[in-house]
Every structure is written in C-alpha cells, then in structure tokens.
Design a protein around this motif. Structure first.
Motif, PDB file in Angstrom:
ATOM      1  N   LEU A  14     -10.561 -14.989  20.672  1.00  0.00           N
ATOM      2  CA  LEU A  14     -10.531 -16.011  19.633  1.00  0.00           C
ATOM      3  C   LEU A  14      -9.313 -16.930  19.737  1.00  0.00           C
ATOM      4  O   LEU A  14      -9.064 -17.710  18.819  1.00  0.00           O
ATOM      5  CB  LEU A  14     -10.530 -15.339  18.249  1.00  0.00           C
ATOM      6  N   LEU A  15      -8.594 -16.877  20.845  1.00  0.00           N
ATOM      7  CA  LEU A  15      -7.372 -17.679  20.941  1.00  0.00           C
ATOM      8  C   LEU A  15      -7.624 -19.176  20.785  1.00  0.00           C
ATOM      9  O   LEU A  15      -6.759 -19.908  20.297  1.00  0.00           O
ATOM     10  CB  LEU A  15      -6.676 -17.415  22.279  1.00  0.00           C
ATOM     11  N   GLN A  16      -8.799 -19.625  21.208  1.00  0.00           N
ATOM     12  CA  GLN A  16      -9.086 -21.060  21.119  1.00  0.00           C
ATOM     13  C   GLN A  16      -9.831 -21.440  19.839  1.00  0.00           C
ATOM     14  O   GLN A  16     -10.241 -22.588  19.668  1.00  0.00           O
ATOM     15  CB  GLN A  16      -9.921 -21.494  22.332  1.00  0.00           C
ATOM     16  N   SER A  17      -9.985 -20.488  18.940  1.00  0.00           N
ATOM     17  CA  SER A  17     -10.726 -20.747  17.710  1.00  0.00           C
ATOM     18  C   SER A  17      -9.989 -21.743  16.810  1.00  0.00           C
ATOM     19  O   SER A  17      -8.754 -21.724  16.719  1.00  0.00           O
ATOM     20  CB  SER A  17     -10.952 -19.443  16.951  1.00  0.00           C
ATOM     21  N   ASN A  18     -10.756 -22.607  16.152  1.00  0.00           N
ATOM     22  CA  ASN A  18     -10.187 -23.550  15.186  1.00  0.00           C
ATOM     23  C   ASN A  18     -10.326 -23.064  13.746  1.00  0.00           C
ATOM     24  O   ASN A  18      -9.957 -23.766  12.809  1.00  0.00           O
ATOM     25  CB  ASN A  18     -10.879 -24.918  15.321  1.00  0.00           C
ATOM     26  N   ASN A  19     -10.864 -21.869  13.581  1.00  0.00           N
ATOM     27  CA  ASN A  19     -10.993 -21.290  12.244  1.00  0.00           C
ATOM     28  C   ASN A  19      -9.601 -21.111  11.635  1.00  0.00           C
ATOM     29  O   ASN A  19      -8.734 -20.468  12.237  1.00  0.00           O
ATOM     30  CB  ASN A  19     -11.714 -19.945  12.338  1.00  0.00           C
ATOM     31  N   LEU A  54      -7.003 -12.660  21.554  1.00  0.00           N
ATOM     32  CA  LEU A  54      -6.988 -12.361  20.128  1.00  0.00           C
ATOM     33  C   LEU A  54      -8.393 -11.942  19.738  1.00  0.00           C
ATOM     34  O   LEU A  54      -9.356 -12.651  20.027  1.00  0.00           O
ATOM     35  CB  LEU A  54      -6.563 -13.593  19.321  1.00  0.00           C
ATOM     36  N   ILE A  55      -8.505 -10.775  19.114  1.00  0.00           N
ATOM     37  CA  ILE A  55      -9.844 -10.311  18.746  1.00  0.00           C
ATOM     38  C   ILE A  55      -9.873  -9.924  17.271  1.00  0.00           C
ATOM     39  O   ILE A  55      -8.841  -9.646  16.649  1.00  0.00           O
ATOM     40  CB  ILE A  55     -10.305  -9.127  19.628  1.00  0.00           C
ATOM     41  N   SER A  56     -11.077  -9.917  16.721  1.00  0.00           N
ATOM     42  CA  SER A  56     -11.288  -9.455  15.360  1.00  0.00           C
ATOM     43  C   SER A  56     -11.631  -7.974  15.400  1.00  0.00           C
ATOM     44  O   SER A  56     -12.667  -7.579  15.946  1.00  0.00           O
ATOM     45  CB  SER A  56     -12.425 -10.224  14.689  1.00  0.00           C
ATOM     46  N   ALA A  71      -4.189 -18.669  11.455  1.00  0.00           N
ATOM     47  CA  ALA A  71      -3.119 -18.085  10.646  1.00  0.00           C
ATOM     48  C   ALA A  71      -2.789 -16.675  11.115  1.00  0.00           C
ATOM     49  O   ALA A  71      -1.617 -16.273  11.169  1.00  0.00           O
ATOM     50  CB  ALA A  71      -3.519 -18.076   9.173  1.00  0.00           C
ATOM     51  N   ALA A  72      -3.830 -15.931  11.473  1.00  0.00           N
ATOM     52  CA  ALA A  72      -3.620 -14.573  11.972  1.00  0.00           C
ATOM     53  C   ALA A  72      -2.840 -14.596  13.276  1.00  0.00           C
ATOM     54  O   ALA A  72      -1.923 -13.775  13.494  1.00  0.00           O
ATOM     55  CB  ALA A  72      -4.960 -13.873  12.164  1.00  0.00           C
TER      56      ALA A  72
END
Length: 483
Positions: free
Chosen positions: A431-436, A418-420, A441-442
């Motif tokens: 960003l797959l492991q992001s806790n943001n 997953l990327i921005s 949600a994305a």
C-alpha cells in the motif's frame, strides 16, 4: 472524646485486625510467582486456541480460556535475538545480538556478558525472588563459563548445553540429552530432555514454595530434529513427529500447572506462555481456514506474531482476548513491575510494562507500535572480525506495526512495503503508493518510528573470552565488511 471503656475496646481489637491483614509468608508480601515458558520454533498455527485445525493443545487452551490471550505480540524471527531481547528488555539494535550465534558451536570469544548487559533474573533477585532456569540457552559456553547462569542471576539451573563443537554428545537435547547443572555436564542415558527440565523446575518449586519464585522454562521443544516422545514412542514420519512434539510440549505445560496446584501456589503464580519465533519452514499447518507455512527467520506474521497467554486465577482476567500491542522487550519491565523490582538506571530499556493489561487494570497497553528485526529468510548473518562478533549490516531489516498497519523496512533504511494487517493476512498487497488518507497517515506514523532508531545498529557488547581450539576463524575486516 471517647470514653475509657471504648478506648479499651479499640485497643483490644487493633491487634486482631493487624493479625488478620498481615500478609502470609507464602504470599511473600503479595509478590506473585512468575513462571515464564518459552517454546522453541512454534507459530500460532499449532496452538488450537489460536485456531489450529491440525492439533489439540488442551493445557495451553485451558490457560487461554481461563486467562488472557494476546493477539498482537511480537518476538524476533530468530533464536538468539529473541532470547537476548527477553533477558535485556532491549531491541537487538541496542544490545547488538541481531543475528543467531551459537556460542558453544562457534565461540570466537563472543558470549552474553553479564557485566555489559542488563539481566531479568538479576533484577528479580534484587526484589527478593528465588530464581531458576531450565532448558535452552546457547549464548554462553558452559565449558568456558560453567557458572554463567548464576552470574546471570539464576540461583539454580538445568540446561541443555547447546551443541559444543568437538563434543558430539552435546548435540542431543531430546533422547539421551547432554545437560549442564551445578554438578557439571553429562549425558542422561535413556531420559528425555524435557522430562528432566520440567522435573527440575517442579523440584525447585517444592523447595522454595514459601518464597516468591521467578522461573524461566526455555523449552527445547518443538525445534528440530524431529523426534518421537515418551508419549508417542512409535512415530517416525516428519509430520507425525512434529505433532507428537507439540503435544508433549503441551503436556509439559500441563505438568507444571498441575504442580503449582498441588503445591497450593497456583493462585499466586502468573504463568506466561509464548514462543521464540515461528515454526520451521519445513512444516505447514492449517489455521482458521488457511494454510500457514512455518515462518521462522521471516518477518511476516507467521514468523514473529506469536501465541502469548497469561494466566493466574483471581489475578489475571479470565476468558479474555486482547488486541493490546506487546513484544518480548516488554517482558523484563513487566516482570519487574509485577514483582516490585526497580530497573537499573545505567541501562536504556526499550520495553514497556504490560502489567496493567495483565492485571486487568486497563484493556490496552501503552504501546503505539511493536517491532521485529532481522528476517526475510536470511538466517544468521554475523561474522568474526579482528575486533569480535559483528553484524553484517549497518542497519538490519525490520518491521514496525500498530494494530492496523505494518511497515517493512530494508537494510538500506528505506520503506519496502506497507500492508494492512486486518485486511491482508497473507501480507501480499503493498500500500505504499496508496492515496487513501488513512493509509498515508499510517505510513507517516510508522516511518517516524523508524526515523527514531539509530542509523547504525550496535554489535554485541562483551569482553572477549580467551581463544579456544573450536573458535570460528576471523573472516572479515572490522566494520569495513558491513553492507
């Protein structure tokens, strides 16, 4: 109650009003002409209005500066899936053409079957459009189906045949091109293919300018082999040839635009310009301060996020840039809506019309996501079984994105990355492991899109043609071979 004299005045005026507001024949009940231009193998990094620092493309730039330029428009990363998605308004998982397959080269009975698939030209014909096509096709073999283009809904055609196995002359698309028309297939000695295609379309415009026109120009440029052009005959080095090809592609766009002006139909013609996939990986360009390697066959943005420009004076907004989402499946429903055509009820369409965005009625499309399938540099991955052409995977890799985030999905139907899009143009940071919370949600949004797709992709829909001596051999066991 009005007096008798007033009634007489009204009766005298009414016919005049009727004459004033009656649509002219040239506008054909206000149906706009549509000229759809599809360049072959060219990413944004080679269009100066998108920030190319290597080249100038003044004719496309002029369309962008006086029209509507999209930032978020997707193709697929390979030739055949893009062209079939354009024709059908369907994603490859639905129409089955997930992999590149040169029908004239490999055959095997496979072909783009007009009896099994929807077709944009037939839909436009149903709304009263005169239709023509020129350039590249490669999804039918004209030796076997000489009138395929008519069956697909094009009244007239001028096509490079694609490379026909056993016919060396057919390999040529640029100098001494081998071209198929209603008169048959032949080599045009000493001519340059793109000149023949563009002249053909201009001639069709002249003959039919008082009727609504749907024109599809599937350029051969700027696909390899690298070559010189009529405008730059002395170039020989790879990059010099590539730049010459890009410049001649732009020249052809300008040539057609000028022809519309000269015929007096420019203000009723919607020009749509895009490309089928990114540039060949053998070429690197510089765009907006960074090096961009050609992304053909890849689902990174350089392979699938294409230039997309729409222009029509007085009809399409001028000098606007939009972040509205769109992809090639949207072209069929968009053209149908613009032309007042009804979609057939016996097919499912994945595309969503962009007509309201194109006409300036709204600043955003109805799309919440766009998708591209079959990349990661794998190229062609189809084979012939005893039942016909099949795709290598039960579920081909794909990417799904919105305006901010993009999700890569594997052939195992699992999330890979997953990327921005906005913060990471190089697509490096997973960003797959992001806790943001926004990132999570994305991910949930995009993963739910993936879950809506069938678990098994379709194979191409067609009734097999008789065997030919040039057919590829059957090499796999139907369905068993798939990964």
């Amino acid at each position: 109650m009005p007096s008798k004299s007033l009634l007489n005045i009204i009766l005298l005026v009414l016919p005049v009003v009727t004459i004033i507001f009656r649509p002219t024949l040239g506008i054909a009940q206000n149906k706009p002409n549509i000229l759809f231009i599809l360049t072959d193998d060219l990413g944004k990094e080679w269009i100066s209005s998108y920030g190319s620092e290597e080249i100038e493309t003044p004719n496309i730039d002029n369309l962008a500066e006086t029209g509507l330029m999209f930032e978020n428009f997707y193709s697929t990363p390979q030739c055949t899936p893009t062209r079939v998605s354009l024709m059908t308004g369907q994603y490859p998982f639905r129409n089955g053409w997930i992999n590149h397959w040169d029908v004239p080269r490999w055959g095997g009975g496979a072909h783009f079957d007009w009896n099994k698939n929807p077709g944009i030209a037939r839909i436009m014909q149903s709304a009263g459009y005169k239709t023509a096509v020129a350039g590249k096709w490669q999804i039918n073999d004209f030796r076997v189906q000489p009138e395929a283009m008519v069956a697909h809904g094009f009244e007239d055609y001028c096509m490079w045949t694609g490379y026909e196995t056993g016919n060396p002359a057919s390999a040529e698309r640029y100098w001494d091109p081998y071209i198929h028309t209603k008169e048959g297939s032949k080599t045009y000695k000493g001519r340059f293919g793109e000149d023949i295609f563009s002249d053909f379309l201009i001639d069709f415009m002249k003959k039919n300018k008082d009727e609504p026109l749907f024109l599809y120009y599937a350029m051969c440029l700027t696909h390899t082999p690298f070559t010189n052009t009529p405008a730059e005959p002395d170039v020989t080095e790879k990059y010099d040839c590539h730049k010459a090809m890009v410049r001649y592609m732009d020249f052809c766009v300008g040539k057609l635009t000028k022809a519309l002006d000269d015929l007096g139909i420019r203000e009723n013609t919607i020009i749509i310009y895009t490309t089928d996939n990114g540039t060949t990986g053998a070429i690197t360009g510089r765009m907006n301060g960074r090096e961009v390697q050609g992304g053909k066959t890849k689902t990174t943005e350089n392979g699938i996020c294409e230039p997309f420009v729409v222009n029509c004076p007085g009809l399409v907004p001028s000098g606007k840039v939009t972040d509205a989402l769109g992809d090639l499946t949207d072209i069929l429903p968009t053209c149908a809506e613009l032309g007042g055509a009804e979609l057939p009820q016996n097919f499912v369409f994945d595309g969503i019309s962009l007509a309201d965005v194109i006409l300036g009625k709204t600043s955003d499309s109805k799309r919440k996501w766009i998708m591209a399938m079959g990349g990661n540099g794998n190229g062609s991955a189809g084979a012939l079984s005893e039942k016909g052409l099949e795709n290598q995977y039960h579920f081909r890799d794909r990417v799904v994105r919105d305006k901010e985030f993009k999700l890569f999905v594997s052939t195992e139907r699992k999330p890979e990355k997953l990327i921005s899009i906005l913060e990471d143009p190089g697509e490096k940071n997973n960003l797959l492991q992001s806790n943001n919370p926004n990132v999570k949600a994305a991910y949930e949004k995009l993963w739910n899109v993936v879950l809506s797709f069938p678990e098994q992709d379709n194979d191409p829909h067609y009734v097999a043609l008789p065997e030919e001596r040039w057919d590829k051999e059957v090499t796999v066991k139907s369905q068993v071979w798939k990964k």
